[in-house]
Structures are given as C-alpha cells and as structure tokens.
Design an enzyme around this catalytic site. Structure first.
Site, mmCIF file in Angstrom:
data_model
loop_
_atom_site.group_PDB
_atom_site.id
_atom_site.type_symbol
_atom_site.label_atom_id
_atom_site.label_comp_id
_atom_site.label_asym_id
_atom_site.label_seq_id
_atom_site.Cartn_x
_atom_site.Cartn_y
_atom_site.Cartn_z
ATOM 1 C CG HIS A 83 67.912 -73.267 -28.967
ATOM 2 N ND1 HIS A 83 67.359 -72.044 -29.253
ATOM 3 C CD2 HIS A 83 68.118 -73.284 -27.635
ATOM 4 C CE1 HIS A 83 67.235 -71.366 -28.128
ATOM 5 N NE2 HIS A 83 67.692 -72.074 -27.140
ATOM 6 N N GLY A 84 69.785 -75.595 -32.548
ATOM 7 C CA GLY A 84 70.199 -76.855 -33.139
ATOM 8 C C GLY A 84 69.948 -76.888 -34.630
#
Lengths: 471, 342
Positions: free
Chosen positions: A326-327
């Site tokens: 996700h990041g």
C-alpha cells in the site's frame, strides 16, 4: 485521467461511440480500446507510459517462453526476468526513496555521516496494480495454470484495459483475456446496469468520500494538536468511510464501465464493514488483492499445510507485504502487521472457542471487528507514528484535555453517515445491489438514481484523486 | 427489473431537478461566471512563456486584481496585460517564479497591499501558500486537467449553479458548502464573520465587482467586518527579509532588461486606518522603494487616483476601477514607465 472528471465523460462517450460503431471489426475495436487505454494513462503523465510498454513486452515474451519451454533452468530464468523487471520498477519508483531513507538512518546509526541527496521520483499512477496483474500472468504461465494469450493485442489489452488499469480490480488473465477472444457487445440491460454502477461509484467517490467525509478526516489527521476523544474518533471513523467510499467507488465505476463495453470484471468489495472477523474481512475488502496475496504469496509460503507455527508466520509475512504494497512507509507495514496479528489471534481463538453465530452476536462481533479495523486505519492514514499514537491516545482517553477542532455538525455528520454505512453493510452482507434493485419498485429505483445524479452535479467535485491511485 | 423504464424516468427526474435548481439559483441572484481557480490562473501563467519585452504582467493581491481593468489598460497602450494577481496573497512567490524560471523580461506591475505583501516568507502562511499552490499547479498540471478546464469554461459560463470556489465563500452553493451551513454551533468558538463572494472574473481573469457590493451597504458591511477580523488577527509584519528577497530578485530581473513597478492601490475606512497604524507608509512603502531602488506609485500622491471611496474599504467598484486604470496608465505612460504600442 480520473473517472470523476469532465474529460473522462467526454473520453468515455467517444470510446463508446467508436466501440459500438459499425466501422470497426472486433480486432480494430480491441486496438481502439488499447490505444484509448494508453491515452487514458498518458493524459496524466505521457513519459510514464513507457513503463507500461516495457512491462507488457517483457511479460508477453516471458509468458510465452514459460509456457513453451521445458528446460526448467531456462524457465526459471524467464520467470526471474519478469520478476526483476516488475519488482524492479516497483522498487525504484515506489520504494526507492523509502529504501534510501532507511539505508541513510542505518549508516548514521553505524557512525557514518552519510547524507545523500533526496531523489525526486514520480510515483507512476497505479504501478502496484498493473505490475501485480502482469506478474500474475507470468507466474500462472510458470505453473501452466492457464494458457497464454492468443495474441499480443489480447495480452496488451489485459495489462492496460483502462477501466481497471490504475486501481484495479487486479484481474487474473483467465478472467479477462478469454473475454477478448469473441466480439463483445453489452445488451441494453447490461449497458444500463453498467451506467447505474458508474453513477453509484461516482456518487460514492464524489459525494460520500470527497464532499461528506474527507474534510473531517483531513482535519483530524492533518492536525498537529493533541485532540479531544470525540474529534479523534470522528476523524478515524470519517476516514474509514472515506477510504471505503473512495476505493469501492472506484471499483464500482470500473465494473460499470467495463460492463458498458460488454466485459465482466470481478467484484472487489462485499460490504466489508459487516465482516465477522478478519478472515471474513479480507474476503470482502479489496478482494482481488487479498486473493492475489493468498494465491501468489500465502500459499507458496506454505499456507496452512505446514503446521500452526508456519501458518502464523505465513499469515504475518503476507500481511506485512500487503501493508508494504500500500505504501512505502513503516506505518503501512505496521498496519499490515496489525492485520496479521488480528488474523493470527482470530485463528487461535477459532480453534479454541466455538461460537455459533446468530444475528445478535454476529452484529456485535461485526462491530468489534469494525472497531479493530478503525484502530488499524489510524496507522494507515497518519503521516507518521507520532501522529498515529497521538490520535490513538486521544481515542482511548489518554488525552482528556485534548483540543476540539471539529464542529458539532462534523461530528453529527460522521455519526449519521458511518452509522448508516455500518448498518447498510450489515443488512446487505448476504445480498447485492442487483438483488435489492430487483426487489424494489422501478419508480423508487428511478428516484434513487436521479437523486444520486443530481447530488453528483450539485457537488461540483473538483476532481479529487482517488486515494488508491497513490498505491 | 425494468431497467429501460427506470433509466429514462431517472434521466427525466434528473433533468427536471437540475433545471429547477438552476432556476432557483438564478432567482437567488447567482450568475453564470467563471471560477477563479488554479486552472484558469495556470492558463494565464502559461502566456508568459511566449511574451516579449513589450508585454506587461500584473502581480499582487485582490486590490490589483479588482482595481486594474485589462480593457482600459489595453485601450490606452495597445497591450493587454496578463493578470496573475491572487486574492488574499502576497505576490512574492509568483515574482520569484517569474524571475527564476522564465526568460520573461517585460514589465511587471506589483500591487502592494502592505498587510499581505509584508507577510512572513514561510510556505505554511496562507498568504504564501495560496500563490505557491498556483505556481506548483502550473508546473504539475496534467493534460487531463487542462482538458477538464477547457470543458468547464463553457459550462461555468452557462450555468449559475456551477459556482464553487477555492475561496469557500459563505454563499457558495456547491454541496459541501451547503452542508457546512446546515448547522452552526459554538463548539469551536469560531468568530470569523461570514465572507460572501463579491466579484466574478472573465476568461482573462479580469475582475468585476458585484453590483450588490456597491448598492447594498449592509452587504458591503459584511465584508468590512471580515477585514476587521483579519486586521485584529493579523500576524506582525515582516519587513527586512521581504525587502531583501526583492533586492535579490530585482537585481536578477533588471539585469536581463526587465522592468518592475510597485503600485499602492486605494483603501479607505477602517482598513486604511489599520494599515496606517500597523504598516505606516514611511516605514514600509517608502523603505521598500528606497532599498530596492525601484519606481513606485502611491495612490495618495496623485489627485486623480485618490478620489475614490471603495465600497468595502479595500477594492474599487468596477466603474471606478475603469476610470482609475485609465488615469493610472496615463500617469505611467507620461513617465515612460510602461511600454506603449499606440
């Protein structure tokens, strides 16, 4: 290009016009769809389309070689090439800065005075989505699970199909490529249902996420103050709604647009906030990613076939990497770790305590699950650990004198919207929008549809980017 | 599920709903006009890339935006200036961008609203953040955003209900603003009075003040209350660092043949009193001109420029602004301070 923009409406009308015109045969229509998908992507940042092309070419070559070759060593080399290219793009563009930052910290901790220039790397929109999609193709070829695409055009369209290119659903080749083999045309019913889904998705994104919830969540997570308990909970709940409406809205739009072209995409959300437990949650939230992680990470790691300890390790590793997907930040890794922990605890409890789920305890367990989901969202949304800890401290009475930054209207709005969202998920958990639409009178459905359209126009959204575009 | 019937009924209801809403908005006095947003500013900014030494750019805050009328300037000189003034902000980040990132060497007229001009050069400060966001948007805008703007222009010029603004006026009628106004309470002890929109722009960002600002003194008073609120809550001015920034920038800009003129535009009433007290002319305006060795025109020094009474203390009514611009340009031409193609 964003679905919630004027340019996309014009783009879609042109694409649909060309797609349903009689001047093209099926191959020309697919070529037109492919070129349109490149235009759709290039209107954001033209040079980065090169990455898509490289990824497409490498995986096409690798996929074919993997399917045809019998020499296991050569097959492994082709698979390695595909992984290196795809994960290399991800590592450089998405994790380059993060890796350098951590390397710098380690060097300085080791006593070296190391301060490199911070690189200014653009994160290509949707890179995590299309690299995972193409990687699934080569891995499937390696295991010979599905046959290769019949033509380069079909494969390139599978990688680039504009409705799901930048934020999924992450589609498997077996789900999409065969649909390109025969001419596709939506029936009037399918086309109109696709139009309804597009309206619903845009309503979720523009009205619910951007207009109703984003300002409350942004205010709380952007605040540097230590907050009051009500403000901290309101901001967190608002974010839980915002991210659901934002991402489910995108997926609903993607499914609707594809349906207007006669193409079926899989569901990506099934009322996740009514999940009873975290195994259930991940069958309902971002289904295409959790299925990808299950099939290409959790099961190859051993899944649940190698004993309880190994199962827990596999679960944790899968969720840690899911968080990192996700990041590029430790807060995302921690979010993944929390979900790994939730899954492990749930698995342990399930093996020791048997509960017969009924409507009442099911509702309470869903509420409990949702509460734990909200705790994890704090780490997902907060810019850093300190902010996350501050908000959690406020949520759990540790900052009684925290500041008030939200108006009463903000708080009431969040309570009503999130309460309704939770109840809607609960009552819809075993059904679908289509089933409900079939049951209600047509005129009521018309009014509902018209209200969504009117609110969409009155919202005058300023084309806010979808949250998941950054992943 | 009778989808065809459902769809066409929904479509009819939607059209009926939007037509009714548009009619209601027109009845309420809203007009179809362009939004002064990032996109329209970026289009003006892009003009600088192909401009010559004969061209003119207007920087500043809302006073420059309201008081300098582009048609009048063009009628007197044959040159239509590019309007890059940003409401509620300092011109400095935009001036820095022009000096550092373009080859433009024409005339830049910088409106000086003391309270905004001498604000702390920190990106977090709203009067710096606003223009910085616009400059950044100019460089970062995507082709999709450019197309969105092209499509939105005819729509905004047609429908009155399309009036959402980055300013978030108290009378905006987009959904978010309307929800915000549903209920007011004192949980936050917010004391800022409501700030209503009092102007609109055209495609070149030329501003027209709404008639009600001139004709309705009660409406004008609501804006005066906002100026008083801002005055009471204003941070202390920052003088030397700002003047130093201009010294450096002007040296660079003048060395490539550029021409800069500072302009102090009219204010009155409580606003003027506050400016005289907090940022006296001799300590700020005069010092800016002296230290930067740059020409400046103060409205108080010219009878023709000092004859106006801004309806809400800070901006000229458009008919006045037109005469003001004509007179100002005459003075500037007389001093050979600006180019003239006529």
């Amino acid at each position: 290009m964003l679905f919630n923009s004027l340019s996309f409406i014009v783009f879609l009308v042109i694409v649909l016009g060309l797609y349903y015109s009689k001047i093209f045969n099926w191959t020309s229509k697919k070529t037109m769809l492919l070129l349109s998908s490149y235009v759709f992507y290039a209107l954001w940042n033209p040079p980065l389309i090169l990455l898509l092309w490289v990824s497409t070419l490498v995986d096409w070559k690798a996929g074919n070689a993997l399917y045809k070759l019998t020499d296991q060593r050569k097959r492994k080399l082709w698979l390695l090439l595909s992984m290196v290219v795809n994960l290399g793009f991800l590592a450089f563009f998405k994790y380059g800065g993060f890796l350098l930052e951590n390397f710098t910290i380690m060097m300085n901790l080791a006593g070296f005075n190391y301060h490199p220039a911070i690189p200014d790397i653009i994160l290509p929109m949707g890179i995590s989505f299309y690299t995972f999609q193409t990687m699934s193709y080569t891995i499937d070829m390696y295991y010979k699970r599905t046959p290769p695409a019949k033509s380069f055009l079909d494969f390139a369209l599978f990688v680039t199909f504009f409705p799901q290119l930048v934020a999924g659903p992450i589609v498997r080749s077996s789900e999409l490529i065969p649909q390109f083999y025969e001419p596709k045309k939506a029936t009037t019913r399918k086309f109109l249902w696709g139009t309804f889904l597009l309206t619903l998705g845009l309503f979720e994104k523009v009205v619910m996420a951007d207009v109703v919830l984003s300002s409350t969540s942004d205010a709380v997570f952007g605040s540097e103050k230590v907050l009051n308990i009500i403000d901290a909970w309101s901001g967190t709940l608002a974010f839980s709604g915002q991210i659901f409406f934002d991402f489910a809205g995108y997926s609903t739009c993607a499914i609707g647009i594809a349906l207007m072209l006669g193409i079926k995409l899989p569901d990506n959300f099934r009322y996740p906030y009514a999940a009873i437990g975290f195994t259930d949650l991940w069958k309902r939230w971002h289904i295409s990613l959790s299925a990808w992680l299950r099939d290409y990470l959790y099961i190859p790691l051993g899944g649940n076939r190698r004993g309880i300890t190994r199962t827990y390790i596999s679960l944790m590793l899968t969720m840690l990497l899911g968080g990192l997907w996700h990041g590029a930040a430790w807060t995302f890794v921690f979010w993944g770790m929390l979900h790994g922990l939730y899954l492990i605890v749930e698995r342990y409890l399930r093996s020791h305590i048997k509960i017969k789920i009924n409507a009442w305890n099911g509702f309470l367990l869903a509420l409990l699950t949702y509460t734990f989901v909200n705790i994890s969202w704090v780490f997902f949304r907060a810019g850093d650990f300190q902010s996350a800890i501050n908000i959690l401290s406020s949520m759990f009475f540790i900052n009684p004198e925290g500041e008030k930054i939200l108006s009463s209207l903000d708080i009431i709005k969040v309570l009503i919207v999130i309460g309704s969202l939770f109840l809607t998920h609960w009552f819809m958990r075993n059904t679908s929008v289509k089933c409900v639409a079939r049951k209600i009178p047509w005129w009521l459905f018309s009014i509902f549809w018209a209200i969504m359209l009117i609110l969409l126009v009155i919202a005058q959204g300023s084309s806010e980017q979808f949250i998941y575009f950054q992943f | 599920m009778q989808l065809k019937k459902t769809f066409f009924t929904a479509l009819l209801l939607f059209i009926a709903g939007i037509v009714s809403w548009e009619y209601y908005c027109l009845e309420q006095g809203y007009i179809a006009a362009l939004n002064d947003d990032l996109a329209i500013w970026a289009v003006q900014r892009s003009k600088l890339e192909n401009m010559s030494q004969q061209d003119v750019v207007i920087l500043g805050s809302s006073r420059a935006h309201f008081d300098i009328q582009l048609d009048q300037w063009e009628a007197k000189t044959g040159i239509r200036p590019v309007m890059l003034a940003c409401d509620g902000s300092t011109p400095t980040p935009i001036f820095q961008d022009i000096v550092n990132n373009t080859d433009f060497n024409g005339t830049i007229v910088i409106g000086v609203t003391p309270g905004l001009f001498f604000s702390a050069p920190v990106e977090q400060v709203p009067m710096w953040k606003r223009p910085k966001i616009r400059v950044d948007h100019y460089y970062e805008r995507t082709w999709a955003q450019r197309i969105n703007h092209l499509i939105s222009v005819p729509l905004e010029n047609t429908f009155a209900f399309l009036n959402s603004s980055e300013e978030e006026w108290a009378d905006d009628i987009d959904l978010k603003s309307m929800i915000k106004r549903m209920y007011n309470d004192d949980r936050l002890n917010e004391s800022m009075p409501p700030f209503y929109n009092f102007s609109y722009i055209d495609i070149d960002r030329n501003t027209t003040m709404l008639d009600k600002t001139v004709n309705d003194t009660a409406f004008a008073a609501t804006i005066q209350k906002v100026w008083m609120y801002f005055g009471k809550n204003a941070p202390p001015p920052v003088k030397e660092p700002i003047i130093n920034i201009y010294k450096d920038m002007l040296a660079k800009y003048n060395s490539r043949g550029g021409n800069v003129i500072f302009l102090r535009l009219p204010s009155s009433g409580g606003f003027r009193q506050g400016e005289n007290m907090g940022l006296p002319r001799d300590q700020f305006w005069e010092q800016l001109l002296a230290e930067t060795n740059t020409p400046g025109y103060h409205f108080e020094d010219y009878k023709v420029l000092n004859q106006y009474d801004p309806p809400e203390w800070s901006h000229l009514a458009t008919p006045d602004a037109k005469i003001f611009t004509t007179d100002l340009v005459s003075i500037l031409l007389n001093d050979k301070a600006i180019p003239n193609l006529q």
